[in-house]
Design a protein around this motif. Sequence first.
Motif, mmCIF file in Angstrom:
data_model
loop_
_atom_site.group_PDB
_atom_site.id
_atom_site.type_symbol
_atom_site.label_atom_id
_atom_site.label_comp_id
_atom_site.label_asym_id
_atom_site.label_seq_id
_atom_site.Cartn_x
_atom_site.Cartn_y
_atom_site.Cartn_z
ATOM 1 N N LEU B 42 38.175 38.641 46.702
ATOM 2 C CA LEU B 42 39.730 38.857 46.547
ATOM 3 C C LEU B 42 39.601 39.273 44.973
ATOM 4 C CD1 LEU B 42 40.527 34.924 47.230
ATOM 5 C CD2 LEU B 42 41.729 36.777 48.067
ATOM 6 N N PHE B 43 40.802 40.476 44.740
ATOM 7 C CA PHE B 43 41.001 41.415 43.775
ATOM 8 C C PHE B 43 42.285 41.085 43.056
ATOM 9 C CE2 PHE B 43 37.294 43.328 45.994
ATOM 10 C CZ PHE B 43 36.158 43.694 45.040
ATOM 11 N N THR B 44 42.298 40.637 41.804
ATOM 12 C CA THR B 44 43.058 40.881 41.050
ATOM 13 C C THR B 44 42.921 42.426 40.473
ATOM 14 O OG1 THR B 44 42.007 39.353 39.567
ATOM 15 C CG2 THR B 44 43.999 38.622 40.671
ATOM 16 N N LEU B 89 35.184 36.318 43.584
ATOM 17 C CA LEU B 89 36.629 36.846 43.462
ATOM 18 C C LEU B 89 36.505 38.072 42.258
ATOM 19 C CD1 LEU B 89 37.305 34.012 42.188
ATOM 20 C CD2 LEU B 89 38.712 34.606 44.016
ATOM 21 N N GLY B 90 36.710 38.827 41.999
ATOM 22 C CA GLY B 90 36.194 39.824 41.230
ATOM 23 C C GLY B 90 38.014 40.903 40.509
ATOM 24 N N CYS B 102 54.979 42.570 40.931
ATOM 25 C CA CYS B 102 54.624 41.396 41.602
ATOM 26 C C CYS B 102 53.286 40.561 41.512
ATOM 27 C CB CYS B 102 55.299 41.595 42.757
ATOM 28 S SG CYS B 102 54.008 41.945 44.072
ATOM 29 N N PRO B 103 53.369 39.385 41.323
ATOM 30 C CA PRO B 103 51.955 38.469 41.214
ATOM 31 C C PRO B 103 51.396 38.835 42.804
ATOM 32 C CG PRO B 103 53.097 37.286 40.987
ATOM 33 C CD PRO B 103 54.584 38.392 41.326
ATOM 34 N N ALA B 104 50.243 40.131 42.766
ATOM 35 C CA ALA B 104 49.223 40.485 43.551
ATOM 36 C C ALA B 104 48.290 40.408 43.757
ATOM 37 C CB ALA B 104 49.293 42.615 43.246
ATOM 38 N N VAL B 105 47.949 40.360 44.727
ATOM 39 C CA VAL B 105 46.284 40.332 45.247
ATOM 40 C C VAL B 105 45.568 40.822 46.155
ATOM 41 C CG1 VAL B 105 44.439 38.225 45.959
ATOM 42 C CG2 VAL B 105 46.386 37.413 43.839
ATOM 43 N N VAL B 106 44.260 41.940 46.208
ATOM 44 C CA VAL B 106 43.674 42.456 47.424
ATOM 45 C C VAL B 106 42.725 41.623 48.056
ATOM 46 C CG1 VAL B 106 42.202 43.937 47.967
ATOM 47 C CG2 VAL B 106 43.709 44.117 45.930
ATOM 48 N N ALA B 107 42.844 41.318 49.322
ATOM 49 C CA ALA B 107 41.647 40.276 50.018
ATOM 50 C C ALA B 107 40.847 41.624 50.766
ATOM 51 C CB ALA B 107 42.447 39.465 50.935
#
Lengths: 204, 149
Positions: B42-44, B89-90, B102-107
């Motif tokens: 998971l990356f932000t 997590l990173g 928008c609140p965003a996450v890379v999976a």
Amino acid sequence: MISRTQRILFWTLLVSSVLMSIVLLRMRERALDRLLASAETMPLNPPAGRPVQSVTIMIANDMDGSLQPAYQNLALPLDDNARAHVILQHLIADYSRPSSKHPIAANKGVNEIFFMGLPADATHTSPGTVAIVDLSGSFVEAHPSGIEPETLTLLSIIGTLHANFSQISQVRFLVDGQQRDTLAGHADLTRDYLASDAPGVKHL
Amino acid sequence: MITTRESDAAIPAVNRAEAANHAGAAACITLHATTSGSGVHLFTSSLTQIPATRFLPWETAQGAYAEQSLRLSSEIDTAMTHAEIPVTLGRTALQPLDSFTCPAVVAELSPLHGAATVTQLSDSAYQDRIVAAMAAAVEQWQHDWRQQP
């Protein structure tokens, strides 16, 4: 009607121009040869008798996404750029080993590293030195695609440089001397990375 | 829910960010796959939090949502942990992530390395576990989102 004298003068000037062009081109080729020869003889392999120094190498691990420091004793050249080059070549050679937890196929690694001082003015919020890392095209081609492996590679290079050269505050990446969008499709190579981006960095 | 890729065709990163931003999404999740590592990465964004304003710079718009993105990442992390899928997590610099408003996450999904076996991403049971965990996380996020001012 053009006089004979003017015709002679014209042809003399024309021939002189052509000769000068040829001489200049030849001088340019010689200068390029000298430049390449000096690059090839950079003291990457330290001279015998150089004292061995302890260096910190930040090793990436794909399984848990971590960077762990490893300590190696290396005989290093005196020049900062050459020293950084040798250290990064060791880091990348480590990744090409079969037992590596962050495998990257064998490649030429880093072409060159340049350190560039940041001017002390108000526009730079983080004074220090920018390290410009020129990656080889073969390194980029050999690199596995993916956000995690690409990010870890960049952080491992940044962390290793910062751990051994505390003056480095930013790192910029090129590939074969040119700017490139991403490392292998994901990690951004167009931005300047802060040395503090790499976690777990401790100074010697 | 709006998806931006319905077939195996490359879509420019900028188009994905435009689609998400025009939709006014409550959450944006970018899915990737890799053969490296294990479980879900998971990356932000690596951008730091900046004040939200009416007009945000395209290159760093995600900065206004940095803290919310970390909360969304934490929600997905919890759901994956419940599904016994290892998570790393990173933070990363990645387009179009930094342009999302928008609140965003890379999976990023990768094979599952067990003690003696490796479950590939093509395994349908593994895919189902990831999808179920992701859906639970989004549902929880939706609940949390409604409670936010």
